[in-house]
Scaffold this motif. Structure first.
Motif, mmCIF file in Angstrom:
data_model
loop_
_atom_site.group_PDB
_atom_site.id
_atom_site.type_symbol
_atom_site.label_atom_id
_atom_site.label_comp_id
_atom_site.label_asym_id
_atom_site.label_seq_id
_atom_site.Cartn_x
_atom_site.Cartn_y
_atom_site.Cartn_z
ATOM 1 N N GLU A 118 0.908 -1.217 -0.065
ATOM 2 C CA GLU A 118 0.047 -0.014 0.039
ATOM 3 C C GLU A 118 0.967 1.219 -0.112
ATOM 4 O O GLU A 118 0.512 2.053 -0.807
ATOM 5 N N ILE A 119 1.973 1.294 0.895
ATOM 6 C CA ILE A 119 2.851 2.375 1.006
ATOM 7 C C ILE A 119 3.512 2.457 -0.432
ATOM 8 O O ILE A 119 3.581 3.945 -0.966
ATOM 9 N N ARG A 123 3.176 5.745 -3.055
ATOM 10 C CA ARG A 123 4.433 6.577 -3.513
ATOM 11 C C ARG A 123 4.266 6.735 -4.983
ATOM 12 O O ARG A 123 4.506 7.778 -5.648
ATOM 13 N N LEU A 124 3.681 5.467 -5.554
ATOM 14 C CA LEU A 124 3.719 5.400 -7.166
ATOM 15 C C LEU A 124 2.716 6.391 -7.766
ATOM 16 O O LEU A 124 2.746 7.480 -8.391
ATOM 17 N N GLU A 125 1.513 6.501 -6.894
ATOM 18 C CA GLU A 125 0.280 7.300 -7.147
ATOM 19 C C GLU A 125 0.644 8.872 -6.834
ATOM 20 O O GLU A 125 0.453 9.778 -7.662
ATOM 21 N N ARG A 126 1.345 9.138 -5.942
ATOM 22 C CA ARG A 126 1.885 10.473 -5.452
ATOM 23 C C ARG A 126 2.784 10.915 -6.624
ATOM 24 O O ARG A 126 2.826 12.153 -6.988
ATOM 25 N N SER A 127 3.849 10.132 -7.123
ATOM 26 C CA SER A 127 4.523 10.348 -7.958
ATOM 27 C C SER A 127 4.012 10.599 -9.241
ATOM 28 O O SER A 127 4.370 11.636 -10.029
ATOM 29 N N GLU A 132 1.861 14.460 -12.950
ATOM 30 C CA GLU A 132 0.619 15.192 -13.847
ATOM 31 C C GLU A 132 0.411 16.736 -13.426
ATOM 32 O O GLU A 132 0.082 17.565 -14.241
ATOM 33 N N PHE A 133 0.574 17.157 -12.112
ATOM 34 C CA PHE A 133 0.404 18.333 -11.862
ATOM 35 C C PHE A 133 1.323 19.318 -12.318
ATOM 36 O O PHE A 133 1.302 20.246 -12.881
#
Length: 160
Positions: A118-119, A123-127, A132-133
């Protein structure tokens, strides 16, 4: 009267008379012998009764001793069986606790593994989100730089 002994009958001290022994002495000897014999018979009977009583007591004591031995053997057997049963139960409880601990450990390790995944996913999602941002910001920046600057004309501003 004194007790008559066997020797008194074997060698009686009887005075002789013309027709034999003195009847009074013979009567006394016979009476004494009868009395002594009667006493001995009573004493013998009493001793036999005492002997029978003692034998019965001895038999009862032997029976009680055997019964106590049997009871002790049974008690020892019961204690051994109880001890063995308690040992088996204790081993079962320990094994059950080991199994529960192993199960808990495996569940904890599974949870830890899931948490690590999950961590890593976060991390991948945040990256990805940051990328994207950043791309969004860069696109907006490009669009802003491509825009024509507005000039305000005085006449238009007053009519508005």
């Amino acid at each position: 009267m004194e007790r008559i002994m066997p020797i008194d009958l074997e060698r009686p001290e009887l005075r002789k008379r013309i027709r034999g022994y003195d009847p009074t002495a013979v009567d006394r000897l016979i009476h004494g012998a009868a009395k002594t014999l009667q006493e001995l018979l009573f004493e013998n009977s009493a001793l036999r009764e005492e002997l029978e009583r003692l034998r019965a007591d001895s038999d009862r004591a032997k029976l009680q001793e055997e019964t106590l031995k049997d009871v002790l053997v049974l008690a020892q057997r019961a204690a051994d069986e109880t001890r063995a049963t308690a040992q088996k139960q204790a081993e079962a409880v320990v094994e059950e606790a080991r199994q529960a601990a192993m199960s808990e450990r495996m569940a904890t390790q599974q949870k830890l593994s899931e948490t690590r995944w999950e961590i890593e996913r976060l991390r991948l999602e945040r990256s990805r989100y940051a990328e994207e941002f950043r791309a969004l910001l860069e696109r907006h920046q490009r669009e802003l730089s491509q825009m024509v600057p507005l000039t305000i004309v005085e006449g238009e501003a007053s009519s508005a």
